[in-house]
Motif scaffolding. Structure first.
Motif, PDB file in Angstrom:
ATOM      1  N   PRO A 407       0.791  -1.238   0.000  1.00 52.20           N
ATOM      2  CA  PRO A 407       0.000   0.000   0.000  1.00 52.20           C
ATOM      3  C   PRO A 407       0.823   1.288   0.000  1.00 52.20           C
ATOM      4  CG  PRO A 407      -0.961  -1.606   1.490  1.00 52.20           C
ATOM      5  CD  PRO A 407       0.351  -2.165   1.053  1.00 52.20           C
ATOM      6  N   PRO A 408       1.907   1.407   0.783  1.00 56.66           N
ATOM      7  CA  PRO A 408       2.685   2.652   0.715  1.00 56.66           C
ATOM      8  C   PRO A 408       3.324   2.902  -0.651  1.00 56.66           C
ATOM      9  CG  PRO A 408       3.166   1.497   2.748  1.00 56.66           C
ATOM     10  CD  PRO A 408       2.365   0.566   1.905  1.00 56.66           C
ATOM     11  N   LEU A 409       3.808   1.840  -1.297  1.00 57.27           N
ATOM     12  CA  LEU A 409       4.393   2.023  -2.633  1.00 57.27           C
ATOM     13  C   LEU A 409       3.335   2.479  -3.634  1.00 57.27           C
ATOM     14  CD1 LEU A 409       6.830  -1.029  -2.911  1.00 57.27           C
ATOM     15  CD2 LEU A 409       7.413   1.367  -2.580  1.00 57.27           C
ATOM     16  N   THR A 410       2.147   1.902  -3.532  1.00 58.02           N
ATOM     17  CA  THR A 410       1.059   2.333  -4.406  1.00 58.02           C
ATOM     18  C   THR A 410       0.629   3.758  -4.076  1.00 58.02           C
ATOM     19  OG1 THR A 410       0.289   0.038  -4.583  1.00 58.02           O
ATOM     20  CG2 THR A 410      -1.264   1.760  -5.218  1.00 58.02           C
ATOM     21  N   GLY A 411       0.626   4.095  -2.777  1.00 59.53           N
ATOM     22  CA  GLY A 411       0.304   5.465  -2.381  1.00 59.53           C
ATOM     23  C   GLY A 411       1.303   6.470  -2.930  1.00 59.53           C
ATOM     24  N   LEU A 412       2.561   6.077  -2.976  1.00 56.47           N
ATOM     25  CA  LEU A 412       3.594   6.941  -3.555  1.00 56.47           C
ATOM     26  C   LEU A 412       3.333   7.163  -5.045  1.00 56.47           C
ATOM     27  CD1 LEU A 412       6.307   8.425  -3.125  1.00 56.47           C
ATOM     28  CD2 LEU A 412       7.467   6.270  -3.670  1.00 56.47           C
ATOM     29  N   LEU A 413       2.910   6.113  -5.723  1.00 53.59           N
ATOM     30  CA  LEU A 413       2.586   6.232  -7.143  1.00 53.59           C
ATOM     31  C   LEU A 413       1.393   7.171  -7.363  1.00 53.59           C
ATOM     32  CD1 LEU A 413       3.248   5.204 -10.006  1.00 53.59           C
ATOM     33  CD2 LEU A 413       1.657   3.308  -9.602  1.00 53.59           C
ATOM     34  N   VAL A 414       0.396   7.086  -6.473  1.00 51.02           N
ATOM     35  CA  VAL A 414      -0.762   7.973  -6.568  1.00 51.02           C
ATOM     36  C   VAL A 414      -0.354   9.418  -6.293  1.00 51.02           C
ATOM     37  CG1 VAL A 414      -3.008   8.527  -5.534  1.00 51.02           C
ATOM     38  CG2 VAL A 414      -2.404   6.152  -5.980  1.00 51.02           C
ATOM     39  N   ASP A 415       0.550   9.624  -5.331  1.00 53.51           N
ATOM     40  CA  ASP A 415       1.036  10.980  -5.043  1.00 53.51           C
ATOM     41  C   ASP A 415       1.750  11.588  -6.251  1.00 53.51           C
ATOM     42  OD1 ASP A 415       0.084  11.003  -2.433  1.00 53.51           O
ATOM     43  OD2 ASP A 415       1.901  10.088  -1.629  1.00 53.51           O
ATOM     44  N   ILE A 416       2.505  10.765  -6.944  1.00 53.19           N
ATOM     45  CA  ILE A 416       3.273  11.262  -8.098  1.00 53.19           C
ATOM     46  C   ILE A 416       2.346  11.567  -9.280  1.00 53.19           C
ATOM     47  CG2 ILE A 416       5.024  10.639  -9.814  1.00 53.19           C
ATOM     48  CD1 ILE A 416       6.388   8.971  -7.607  1.00 53.19           C
ATOM     49  N   THR A 417       1.399  10.664  -9.537  1.00 53.74           N
ATOM     50  CA  THR A 417       0.537  10.805 -10.717  1.00 53.74           C
ATOM     51  C   THR A 417      -0.773  11.533 -10.435  1.00 53.74           C
ATOM     52  OG1 THR A 417      -0.506   8.661 -10.291  1.00 53.74           O
ATOM     53  CG2 THR A 417       1.473   8.676 -11.670  1.00 53.74           C
ATOM     54  N   ASN A 418      -1.152  11.595  -9.143  1.00 54.01           N
ATOM     55  CA  ASN A 418      -2.438  12.173  -8.736  1.00 54.01           C
ATOM     56  C   ASN A 418      -3.612  11.480  -9.439  1.00 54.01           C
ATOM     57  OD1 ASN A 418      -3.939  13.922  -7.159  1.00 54.01           O
ATOM     58  ND2 ASN A 418      -4.044  15.517  -8.745  1.00 54.01           N
ATOM     59  N   ASP A 419      -3.512  10.161  -9.579  1.00 53.83           N
ATOM     60  CA  ASP A 419      -4.529   9.368 -10.274  1.00 53.83           C
ATOM     61  C   ASP A 419      -4.762   8.073  -9.491  1.00 53.83           C
ATOM     62  OD1 ASP A 419      -6.248   8.130 -11.972  1.00 53.83           O
ATOM     63  OD2 ASP A 419      -4.925   8.135 -13.716  1.00 53.83           O
ATOM     64  N   PHE A 420      -5.959   7.927  -8.918  1.00 51.54           N
ATOM     65  CA  PHE A 420      -6.296   6.746  -8.118  1.00 51.54           C
ATOM     66  C   PHE A 420      -6.468   5.489  -8.971  1.00 51.54           C
ATOM     67  CE2 PHE A 420      -7.180   9.412  -4.433  1.00 51.54           C
ATOM     68  CZ  PHE A 420      -6.857   8.560  -3.386  1.00 51.54           C
ATOM     69  N   HIS A 421      -6.551   5.634 -10.266  1.00 51.22           N
ATOM     70  CA  HIS A 421      -6.701   4.457 -11.125  1.00 51.22           C
ATOM     71  C   HIS A 421      -5.509   3.518 -11.005  1.00 51.22           C
ATOM     72  CE1 HIS A 421      -9.702   6.822 -13.775  1.00 51.22           C
ATOM     73  NE2 HIS A 421     -10.347   5.992 -12.992  1.00 51.22           N
TER      74      HIS A 421
END
Length: 490
Positions: A407-421
């Motif tokens: 989950p934290p790695l995925t959260g980091l990806l969402v922070d970078i892209t600003n896309d919950f998809h």
């Protein structure tokens, strides 16, 4: 030896009646308050993020730590149960869970929340859950399968009720007071532990007390070491420490099975990889729905829908997997459930409307029911029963690592892209690849095994990979069946 085994079974018959059903009720409540609790944390995700000014990655560490410790603390719980018994472990777990949540209501930073609600509450939940399942295994022999199936419905009830309660309390009094109330609720695990009194055998000994045979073996080994030309005293101490350390590792972390048993190796790697994406929808579904315009109360209802469907589908899946047709084929049924879970995530990518998300939750719940009902059943199929508890220790620790970092790695990806998809893309990738890996490699392994058996006369025990509810007659009288074997749900 066979007379001893028969005597043990006769002594265990009264355990399937009377107070055992009160213990079953306590186990249902325990599983609802421990395994059913972490999914509701996603409801507080947005509020915690706003109050602590934290990113998606930082906030997701909190539920990740809780779930990882809940799964990975199994070996520590086994040692605690062996030393002090199930009742003590359950009550200690309830105390830790309550203290952790009460302390979290006073936290001033997200890092403090990692320690209180994440580590302390997660460890307490682990102690209460695993020791409760162990006690259930002692109280039921004839009806053990039914008891575990009924106890696992507590997880589904927790999935259903915790989100509804969480959203109501959050709207009425905020997340700090809600966590304070949760601490009081989790203290009820101590009441459940008090119900689980030690089981008395016909001979008067306690099933949950340490085994005298192990003490005799230890003394015999010390005597052997002291015979003949023994090394100096400090070298003898070092050797005995190394031996004891190796024995503990072999008992609780089955590295030797992992290296030698290809089926266990494949299954452990597959499930560990799968856990990188398995927990992501539970954490990010509610924030995703809120971001796309779904009302907060309706968004919390999505998690409850998953739990409600689980109540009915999980027992059916357990009965279906127990049919003789699936004997030896449960791994393929499990892989199918994982594949369905991965494919269902694409529904969220297509649309974020509430009606579409409800359909997604129904399909996800059906797939989760299969995963929950089959995870440990498949492990029983690929590992010999006398080494199951140690194989389970390594299995849970490895999966807890990926549950922690996913989950934290995925959260980091969402922070970078600003896309919950990307949450659902990530989840689908890990789940689908794990399902294909397990199904194809087990198929190849099965073909290889059949070719070997065709070229030589089989000499292995034909029941090696079969699950048996009763201990075999070759087991010593002083060693009851390892109750941790009978865990039936994640």
């Amino acid at each position: 030896m066979s007379q001893g085994g028969a005597g043990e079974r006769k002594a265990a018959k009264p355990q399937d009646q009377g107070w055992a059903w009160m213990v079953l009720l306590a186990a249902v409540v325990l599983q609802g308050m421990t395994l059913g609790f972490p999914p509701c944390i996603g409801i507080f995700f947005t509020d915690l993020q706003r109050d602590f000014q934290a990113s998606n990655s930082e906030t997701s560490w909190f539920p990740s730590i809780m779930v990882a410790v809940l799964h990975g603390g199994g070996p520590l719980c086994s040692i605690l149960v062996k030393r002090f018994g199930c009742r003590f472990a359950v009550m200690l777990g309830g105390l830790l869970s309550g203290v952790g949540m009460v302390s979290s209501s006073f936290c001033r930073s997200i890092s403090q929340l990692y320690i209180t609600a994440g580590f302390i509450t997660g460890l307490g939940s682990c102690f209460s859950f695993q020791a409760g399942v162990t006690a259930l295994g002692y109280y039921f022999v004839r009806w053990r399968t039914l008891a575990n199936a009924m106890a696992s419905t507590g997880v589904s009830l927790g999935f259903t009720l915790w989100p509804l309660l969480s959203q109501y309390l959050l709207d009425e009094m905020g997340w700090r007071n809600t966590f304070l109330i949760f601490g009081g609720i989790l203290l009820n695990c101590c009441v459940c532990g008090a119900i689980m009194r030690p089981v008395q055998l016909a001979s008067g000994s306690l099933l949950q007390s340490p085994k005298p045979g192990e003490e005799l073996r230890r003394k015999a080994e010390e005597t052997q070491l002291s015979n003949g030309a023994s090394p100096p005293h400090h070298e003898l101490q070092k050797q005995s420490r190394r031996t004891a350390c190796f024995r503990v590792l072999q008992k609780y972390l089955a590295f030797d099975i992992f290296c030698q048993n290809k089926g266990y190796q494949i299954y452990t790697i597959g499930v560990t990889w799968m856990m990188m994406g398995f927990a992501l929808p539970h954490i990010y579904l509610v924030p995703y729905a809120i971001q796309n315009g779904v009302e907060e109360r309706r968004a919390a209802l999505l998690i409850s829908v998953i739990g409600f469907i689980n109540i009915f589908i999980r027992p059916f899946t357990g009965l279906l997997s127990g049919h003789k047709f699936f004997s030896g084929r449960r791994i393929y049924l499990f892989s199918l459930a994982v594949l369905l879970c991965g494919l269902s995530n694409f529904i969220c990518v297509v649309s974020a409307e509430f009606s579409v998300l409800i359909i997604y939750c129904v399909i996800l719940s059906i797939a989760m029911s299969g995963i929950g009902a089959l995870t440990f059943q498949v492990l029983m199929d690929v590992v010999e029963m006398d080494r199951f508890s140690s194989a389970l220790g390594l299995f849970t620790i490895l999966e807890s690592i990926t549950l922690l970092i996913g989950p934290p790695l995925t959260g980091l990806l969402v922070d970078i892209t600003n896309d919950f998809h990307y949450v659902f893309y990530n989840s689908s990738f890990f789940l689908i690849s794990a399902a294909l890996f397990m199904a194809l490699t087990f198929c190849a392994l099965e073909k290889k095994t059949k070719l070997k058996e065709a070229s030589k006369v089989p000499v292995d025990n034909p029941s090696r990979y079969q699950y048996s509810e009763m201990p075999t007659e070759s087991q010593p009288e002083s060693q009851p069946p390892p109750a941790v074997v009978y865990i039936t749900s994640i």
